[in-house]
Design a protein around this motif. Structure first.
Motif, PDB file in Angstrom:
ATOM      1  N   TYR A   1      48.173  39.164  49.475  1.00  0.00           N
ATOM      2  CA  TYR A   1      48.859  39.530  48.222  1.00  0.00           C
ATOM      3  C   TYR A   1      49.296  38.270  47.476  1.00  0.00           C
ATOM      4  O   TYR A   1      49.086  38.147  46.259  1.00  0.00           O
TER       5      TYR A   1
ATOM      6  N   GLU B   1      49.294  39.629  35.674  1.00  0.00           N
ATOM      7  CA  GLU B   1      48.819  40.728  36.519  1.00  0.00           C
ATOM      8  C   GLU B   1      48.088  41.805  35.721  1.00  0.00           C
ATOM      9  O   GLU B   1      47.419  42.653  36.310  1.00  0.00           O
TER      10      GLU B   1
ATOM     11  N   THR C   1      46.526  36.693  45.607  1.00  0.00           N
ATOM     12  CA  THR C   1      45.822  37.505  44.593  1.00  0.00           C
ATOM     13  C   THR C   1      46.834  38.105  43.617  1.00  0.00           C
ATOM     14  O   THR C   1      47.300  37.419  42.723  1.00  0.00           O
ATOM     15  N   ARG C   2      47.205  39.348  43.855  1.00  0.00           N
ATOM     16  CA  ARG C   2      48.059  40.013  42.873  1.00  0.00           C
ATOM     17  C   ARG C   2      49.458  39.395  42.754  1.00  0.00           C
ATOM     18  O   ARG C   2      50.028  39.315  41.660  1.00  0.00           O
TER      19      ARG C   2
ATOM     20  N   SER D   1      43.552  41.664  40.590  1.00  0.00           N
ATOM     21  CA  SER D   1      43.285  42.993  41.160  1.00  0.00           C
ATOM     22  C   SER D   1      41.875  43.429  40.800  1.00  0.00           C
ATOM     23  O   SER D   1      41.321  42.976  39.796  1.00  0.00           O
TER      24      SER D   1
ATOM     25  N   SER E   1      42.071  45.404  47.273  1.00  0.00           N
ATOM     26  CA  SER E   1      42.907  45.050  46.129  1.00  0.00           C
ATOM     27  C   SER E   1      44.293  45.623  46.385  1.00  0.00           C
ATOM     28  O   SER E   1      44.428  46.618  47.096  1.00  0.00           O
TER      29      SER E   1
ATOM     30  N   GLU F   1      47.801  47.454  45.250  1.00  0.00           N
ATOM     31  CA  GLU F   1      48.336  48.361  44.242  1.00  0.00           C
ATOM     32  C   GLU F   1      49.851  48.339  44.247  1.00  0.00           C
ATOM     33  O   GLU F   1      50.494  48.990  43.431  1.00  0.00           O
TER      34      GLU F   1
ATOM     35  N   CYS G   1      36.943  40.483  47.188  1.00  0.00           N
ATOM     36  CA  CYS G   1      38.377  40.373  46.869  1.00  0.00           C
ATOM     37  C   CYS G   1      38.527  39.920  45.417  1.00  0.00           C
ATOM     38  O   CYS G   1      37.608  39.301  44.866  1.00  0.00           O
ATOM     39  N   PRO G   2      39.684  40.155  44.834  1.00  0.00           N
ATOM     40  CA  PRO G   2      39.954  39.500  43.555  1.00  0.00           C
ATOM     41  C   PRO G   2      39.860  37.986  43.761  1.00  0.00           C
ATOM     42  O   PRO G   2      40.197  37.490  44.841  1.00  0.00           O
TER      43      PRO G   2
END
Ligand code: GUN
Ligand code: ZN
Length: 451
Positions: free
Chosen positions: A367, A380, A370-371, A385, A12, A14, A79-80
């Motif tokens: 990235y 978000e 996902t996020r 995440s 994930s 950050e 994974c997300p």
């Protein structure tokens, strides 16, 4: 759905790997923004992630005492759920249509295909097939174009609601430069959109997007009416296309001679700002990137579409320039895009960047899917995440899904190389499990295959 837990390797983000200076994100590997658990324990409860941490015998024993079942995903990466920031569900029946660049492709393939959505039964059938394909590819949220027909929107949201997926969608607005059967009117199209917005926005996990197709197919009056509707409903979305092909950009210059540039057409209509998602943006200027940054407008990079139609090479590193980063998601853009699977989009984004003289890392690509996608969609705090409180939408990738993948991963040194190989060799065959709100909904595991 009762409480359950997943065990396995997981990742994930950050922080933003386009921006993160080496070692700045606490607890992350130096030089990255990635959190990587080699053996995680992820507890899902009431549709959300309750906790994420390293697996330990003590943590497992505590869960066992609570009676929480644990699914151990061996040889896998959790994974997300992937996020698709730009896609057309009605175009699934024409994915992979041969020939033509953008404008000819719209005339020859897209418009005839979309005309069939006057039939609600057809719309319902395609909506189900589309959601099946997305979930089988590990995508759990998408920003989706329907057609000009309100019934196409109704069919899509009804199908998404039944599955509990978080989806953004809207009726295409198109009052000129399209076949008669696909045209609405400036005010009528927006009135239909307002009714759909009132019915669906915020109902469960569904979110509405005011959706003018692109500047050439909406009159200035329709764009302005769309802008008024969107601005009147904070929290809703606006999606459209911009600067995808040189011929399209030239056409917009002719149609809107008074506009400073393409983005100015949308800006003047009140169609830029937070929760505006512009598809493509291949041929944007520095001034247009700056306006996207300042206004909080997001772009959706759709690499498999751009190479398929020969539209050009999106400049992801210009869009994400640290001095004025533009929010950026990754889109499949089916049916110009050639796969529902974001692993394919990531692999193609790497090649597009490479052809433009840049090096897209695996971290940057994952990235975006996902996020980064969640940030582009201003979601978000809910998705994208693996963290406590997030909605429990996850994908489990099978690291032994194909003999070649299994073989190649045996030569990898570290998680970044593993991720790069996944996005280079991977597709929906890798999806062992897709969880939506904590429920297993797709993947080979759901189909009863080897887990
Ligand atoms: N521009 C306007 N409409 C479309 C569409 O349906 N697909 C793509 N790729 N570009 C568009
Ligand atoms: Zn599109």
């Amino acid at each position: 759905m009762g409480t359950q837990a997943l065990r396995g390797a997981a990742i994930s983000f950050e922080a933003d790997p386009f921006l993160a200076a080496p070692g700045t994100a606490p607890g992350t590997a130096p030089g990255t923004a990635l959190r990587h658990w080699t053996d995680a324990l992820i507890v899902l409860e009431a549709g959300r992630i309750r906790s994420v941490g390293d697996w330990s015998a003590a943590a497992a024993a505590a869960l066992a005492a609570e009676g929480v079942p644990v699914t151990h995903h061996r040889d896998a990466l959790i994974c997300p759920g992937f996020i698709d920031a730009h896609v057309h569900y009605p175009q699934l029946p024409m994915i992979g249509a041969h020939g033509e660049q953008l404008l000819g492709w719209l005339e020859r393939h897209t418009f005839p295909t979309e005309a069939a959505f006057a039939d609600p039964a057809h719309a319902a059938r395609v909506a189900e097939a589309f959601l099946d394909a997305l979930l089988a590819a590990g995508t759990t949220t998408a920003a989706v174009y329907c057609t000009v027909h309100p019934q196409s929107v109704e069919a899509f949201f009804a199908a998404s609601e039944r599955r509990g997926t978080r989806m953004i969608a809207g009726k295409v607005l198109m009052d000129r430069n399209a076949p008669e059967a696909l045209r609405d009117t400036a005010e009528g199209g927006v009135a239909d959109s307002a009714a759909l917005l009132a019915r669906w926005h915020g109902r469960g996990r569904q979110l509405y997007a005011v959706t003018p197709r692109f500047a050439p197919t909406s009159s200035p009056a329709q764009l302005a009416a769309a802008g008024r509707l969107w601005q009147a409903h904070p929290g809703t979305y606006m999606q459209t296309h911009i600067a995808e092909s040189p011929a399209e950009v030239a056409w917009v210059r002719e149609l809107f001679p008074e506009a400073a540039d393409y983005l100015d057409v949308y800006r003047q209509a009140g169609l830029t700002g937070p929760r505006a998602i512009l598809g493509h943006g291949i041929h944007l200027s520095e001034a247009e990137f700056c306006h996207c940054h300042r206004s909080g407008t997001a772009l959706a990079h759709c690499p498999t579409s751009n190479t398929f139609l020969g539209s050009g090479l999106f400049r992801a590193f210009e869009a994400r320039r640290p001095a004025r980063p533009v929010r950026l998601g990754l889109g499949t853009d089916i049916g110009a895009g050639t796969s529902p699977c974001q692993l394919r989009s990531m692999g193609e984004a790497y090649k597009v960047a490479r052809l433009g003289g840049h090096d897209l890392t695996a971290l940057q690509a994952f990235y975006l899917a996902t996020r980064g996608g969640a940030e582009a969609l201003y979601l978000e705090d809910r998705i994208g995440s693996l963290a406590p409180g997030m909605e429990a939408d996850l994908v489990v990738l099978d690291l032994k899904a194909t003999p070649l993948l299994d073989f190649r991963l045996g030569f990898c040194d570290g998680i970044e190389e593993v991720l790069f190989v996944l996005m280079t060799l991977g597709d929906e065959r890798l999806v062992r499990a897709t969880y939506v709100s904590g429920t297993l909904v797709s993947g080979t595991l759901a189909a009863g295959g080897a887990g």
